[in-house]
Motif scaffolding. Structure first.
Motif, PDB file in Angstrom:
ATOM      1  N   ASP A  24      15.161 -44.443 -47.132  1.00  0.00           N
ATOM      2  CA  ASP A  24      14.035 -45.325 -46.858  1.00  0.00           C
ATOM      3  C   ASP A  24      13.294 -44.753 -45.646  1.00  0.00           C
ATOM      4  O   ASP A  24      13.803 -44.834 -44.523  1.00  0.00           O
ATOM      5  CB  ASP A  24      14.536 -46.733 -46.579  1.00  0.00           C
ATOM      6  N   PRO A  25      12.111 -44.160 -45.844  1.00  0.00           N
ATOM      7  CA  PRO A  25      11.449 -43.454 -44.738  1.00  0.00           C
ATOM      8  C   PRO A  25      10.775 -44.416 -43.765  1.00  0.00           C
ATOM      9  O   PRO A  25      10.702 -45.622 -44.006  1.00  0.00           O
ATOM     10  CB  PRO A  25      10.398 -42.611 -45.466  1.00  0.00           C
ATOM     11  N   ILE A  26      10.267 -43.864 -42.698  1.00  0.00           N
ATOM     12  CA  ILE A  26       9.498 -44.644 -41.736  1.00  0.00           C
ATOM     13  C   ILE A  26       8.185 -45.051 -42.397  1.00  0.00           C
ATOM     14  O   ILE A  26       7.524 -44.225 -43.051  1.00  0.00           O
ATOM     15  CB  ILE A  26       9.240 -43.835 -40.460  1.00  0.00           C
ATOM     16  N   SER A  27       7.806 -46.308 -42.223  1.00  0.00           N
ATOM     17  CA  SER A  27       6.589 -46.818 -42.837  1.00  0.00           C
ATOM     18  C   SER A  27       5.381 -46.006 -42.378  1.00  0.00           C
ATOM     19  O   SER A  27       5.197 -45.750 -41.183  1.00  0.00           O
ATOM     20  CB  SER A  27       6.406 -48.285 -42.452  1.00  0.00           C
ATOM     21  N   GLY A  28       4.556 -45.589 -43.343  1.00  0.00           N
ATOM     22  CA  GLY A  28       3.356 -44.817 -43.021  1.00  0.00           C
ATOM     23  C   GLY A  28       3.544 -43.308 -43.100  1.00  0.00           C
ATOM     24  O   GLY A  28       2.572 -42.550 -43.085  1.00  0.00           O
ATOM     25  N   HIS A  29       4.790 -42.869 -43.178  1.00  0.00           N
ATOM     26  CA  HIS A  29       5.051 -41.436 -43.303  1.00  0.00           C
ATOM     27  C   HIS A  29       4.838 -41.004 -44.754  1.00  0.00           C
ATOM     28  O   HIS A  29       5.486 -41.506 -45.655  1.00  0.00           O
ATOM     29  CB  HIS A  29       6.480 -41.104 -42.871  1.00  0.00           C
TER      30      HIS A  29
END
Lengths: 114, 116
Positions: A24-29
């Protein structure tokens, strides 16, 4: 979330079984990367997703390995018919688009094939 | 092909002494260079990067790195080492892949051991 989240943190599986690892990546990446790190070794590139572009799959070691990413959100790395040599820590990272941006890594999933 | 080399598997230094961890690179265009640190059983943490401009880059935890274009190097340095700096350090270069996408290529890592 505040950082890159990977699950499970540890996975023990029997040889020949399929496993699915989640990132689950960092939001906006927009960019997401998977790397493999064998014990005491460096980082081996597996696959790279960038927005809607075709993923760079050049690092996948065999057709038993595949990965998907839906839009700019969660990614799953699937290993089919696991082998003992697949035992490693699988690291996921994400970053913004710009070439000078740094990647942020998750804590990794430690996969043990017995 | 783009690549990065870390010639030392391990560096030992006494606490309080300056430390240097070496990295050299090979790229066809402008280099985008990064240093990361990995503590035991942890993921990688970003320390610093060189994109353009001043050759001396300062980063987290008192670390700095010097970009040297003529020697194609990007060595990591710290004026006074701490025992807590003991960890695995990775140098990375960002390299264009297919369709103009960019992946990070990592060196093999250098284990830094700071002795009390």
């Amino acid at each position: 979330g505040a950082g890159v989240s990977q699950s499970p943190s540890n996975k023990v599986t029997e040889k020949g079984k399929d496993v699915e690892l989640r990132c689950d990546p960092i939001s906006g990446h927009t960019a997401l990367y998977w790397y493999r790190q064998r014990l005491g070794q460096g980082l081996e590139f597996l696959i790279y997703f960038q927005g809607n572009s075709a993923p760079d799959k050049s690092g996948l070691p065999s057709d038993r390995f595949s990965a998907e990413r839906t839009g700019e959100s969660v990614s799953t790395l699937t290993i089919q018919r696991t082998q003992q040599e697949d035992s490693a820590v699988y690291l996921c990272a994400s970053s913004y688009t710009g070439v000078g941006t740094e990647a942020f890594f998750g804590q990794g999933t430690r996969l043990t094939v017995v | 092909a783009q690549s990065v080399a870390q010639p030392e598997d391990q560096v030992n230094v006494a606490e309080g002494n300056p430390l240097t961890v070496k990295c050299t690179y090979s790229v066809s265009g402008n280099p985008y260079l990064f240093w990361y640190v990995q503590y035991p059983n942890r993921g990688l943490q970003f320390l610093l990067k060189y994109i353009t401009g001043d050759n001396l880059v300062k980063g987290s935890y008192g670390f700095e790195a010097e970009f040297n274009k003529s020697q194609t190097s990007f060595h990591l340095k710290k004026p006074s080492a701490l025992v807590s700096d003991s960890a695995l350090y990775f140098c990375a270069v960002r390299s264009p892949g297919g369709s103009g996408t960019y992946k990070y290529i990592f060196g093999t890592g250098t284990r830094l051991k700071v002795l009390a």
